[in-house]
Scaffold this motif. Structure first.
Motif, PDB file in Angstrom:
ATOM      1  N   MET A  46       0.855  -1.163   0.000  1.00  0.00           N
ATOM      2  CA  MET A  46       0.000   0.000   0.000  1.00  0.00           C
ATOM      3  C   MET A  46       0.903   1.229   0.000  1.00  0.00           C
ATOM      4  O   MET A  46       1.743   1.375   0.878  1.00  0.00           O
TER       5      MET A  46
ATOM      6  N   ALA B 105       0.517  -4.921  11.679  1.00  0.00           N
ATOM      7  CA  ALA B 105      -0.648  -5.796  11.627  1.00  0.00           C
ATOM      8  C   ALA B 105      -0.260  -7.161  12.180  1.00  0.00           C
ATOM      9  O   ALA B 105       0.735  -7.742  11.752  1.00  0.00           O
TER      10      ALA B 105
ATOM     11  N   LEU C   5      -4.120  -4.354  15.055  1.00  0.00           N
ATOM     12  CA  LEU C   5      -3.469  -3.317  14.268  1.00  0.00           C
ATOM     13  C   LEU C   5      -2.963  -2.267  15.249  1.00  0.00           C
ATOM     14  O   LEU C   5      -3.738  -1.671  15.984  1.00  0.00           O
TER      15      LEU C   5
ATOM     16  N   ALA D 211      -5.719  -0.421   5.998  1.00  0.00           N
ATOM     17  CA  ALA D 211      -5.067  -1.630   6.521  1.00  0.00           C
ATOM     18  C   ALA D 211      -6.100  -2.639   7.014  1.00  0.00           C
ATOM     19  O   ALA D 211      -5.895  -3.851   6.883  1.00  0.00           O
TER      20      ALA D 211
ATOM     21  N   LEU E 124      -7.392  -4.728   3.997  1.00  0.00           N
ATOM     22  CA  LEU E 124      -6.460  -5.512   3.192  1.00  0.00           C
ATOM     23  C   LEU E 124      -6.666  -7.007   3.395  1.00  0.00           C
ATOM     24  O   LEU E 124      -7.161  -7.446   4.433  1.00  0.00           O
TER      25      LEU E 124
ATOM     26  N   TYR F  13      -4.807 -10.432   4.028  1.00  0.00           N
ATOM     27  CA  TYR F  13      -3.527 -10.854   4.592  1.00  0.00           C
ATOM     28  C   TYR F  13      -3.335 -12.357   4.406  1.00  0.00           C
ATOM     29  O   TYR F  13      -4.304 -13.117   4.349  1.00  0.00           O
TER      30      TYR F  13
ATOM     31  N   ASP G 272       4.401  -4.989   8.751  1.00  0.00           N
ATOM     32  CA  ASP G 272       4.196  -3.542   8.794  1.00  0.00           C
ATOM     33  C   ASP G 272       3.439  -3.101   7.554  1.00  0.00           C
ATOM     34  O   ASP G 272       3.730  -3.537   6.440  1.00  0.00           O
ATOM     35  N   VAL G 273       2.460  -2.247   7.770  1.00  0.00           N
ATOM     36  CA  VAL G 273       1.661  -1.660   6.704  1.00  0.00           C
ATOM     37  C   VAL G 273       2.035  -0.179   6.653  1.00  0.00           C
ATOM     38  O   VAL G 273       1.891   0.529   7.647  1.00  0.00           O
TER      39      VAL G 273
END
Length: 186
Positions: free
Chosen positions: A1, A23, A34, A53, A56, A58, A74-75
């Motif tokens: 992202m 995350a 988060l 986030a 998303l 995962y 990590d986002v």
């Protein structure tokens, strides 16, 4: 992202920056938690990154045997009007007013944090980077002297932009093509 969009009021106030969330992803691939790892110093950007986030998809982590296990990732995402990837952004249509708003907000919000405002860093580093692209390797002393000169030029650019907010920033820089290419390279 890479980027997120933020409310117009935050854009108008000059908010810009990057937020990082950690995350925690369960073995089932579902987001379990988060946690804000690094704030952008803008609640609008932090919230936009968090909202993205949370949406998303995962994948679960795996252990050495290939079994799905809980893990973290990590986002990272940002918003900046000068960033071509930010909605409505880009250095080609970045006005002096945009620059002044983002500069003023960023320097106030990040005072003492050692964070770099990318348009400023690109501007003050431009001639040194261009020299290296040409195969020249100025000494450290020469690079520091040139950067000091460009810091003075930056202060004058900000002053000019305060007087002409509708003008495009690229009309105020000494090497507009090279500057735009550098800003767009990251």
């Amino acid at each position: 992202m890479r980027t997120v969009d933020i409310p117009q009021a935050a854009k108008d106030a000059g908010h810009n920056g990057t937020a990082i969330y950690t995350a925690t992803v369960g073995a089932d691939g579902q987001l379990a938690a988060l946690t804000l790892k690094q704030s952008s110093m803008s609640p609008a950007i932090d919230e936009a990154v968090k909202a993205r986030a949370q949406k998303l998809y995962y994948f679960a982590a795996t252990d050495k045997d290939g079994n799905k296990v809980e893990g973290t990732v990590d986002v990272v995402a940002s918003y900046a009007r000068h960033d071509k990837d930010s909605p409505g952004g880009g250095i080609d249509n970045y006005t002096c007013g945009d620059l002044v708003r983002e500069w003023d907000w960023f320097t106030a919000a990040n005072a003492g944090r050692g964070k770099l405002f990318w348009p400023h860093n690109a501007y003050t580093s431009l001639t040194g980077i261009e020299a290296m692209r040409q195969g020249e390797w100025p000494s450290r002393q020469a690079r520091l002297a040139e950067r000091a000169t460009r810091e003075e030029m930056w202060a004058k650019l900000i002053k000019r932009c305060r007087k002409s907010p509708a003008r495009l920033m690229l009309e105020e820089v000494d090497q507009p093509v090279e500057y735009a290419n550098l800003v767009n390279s990251f």
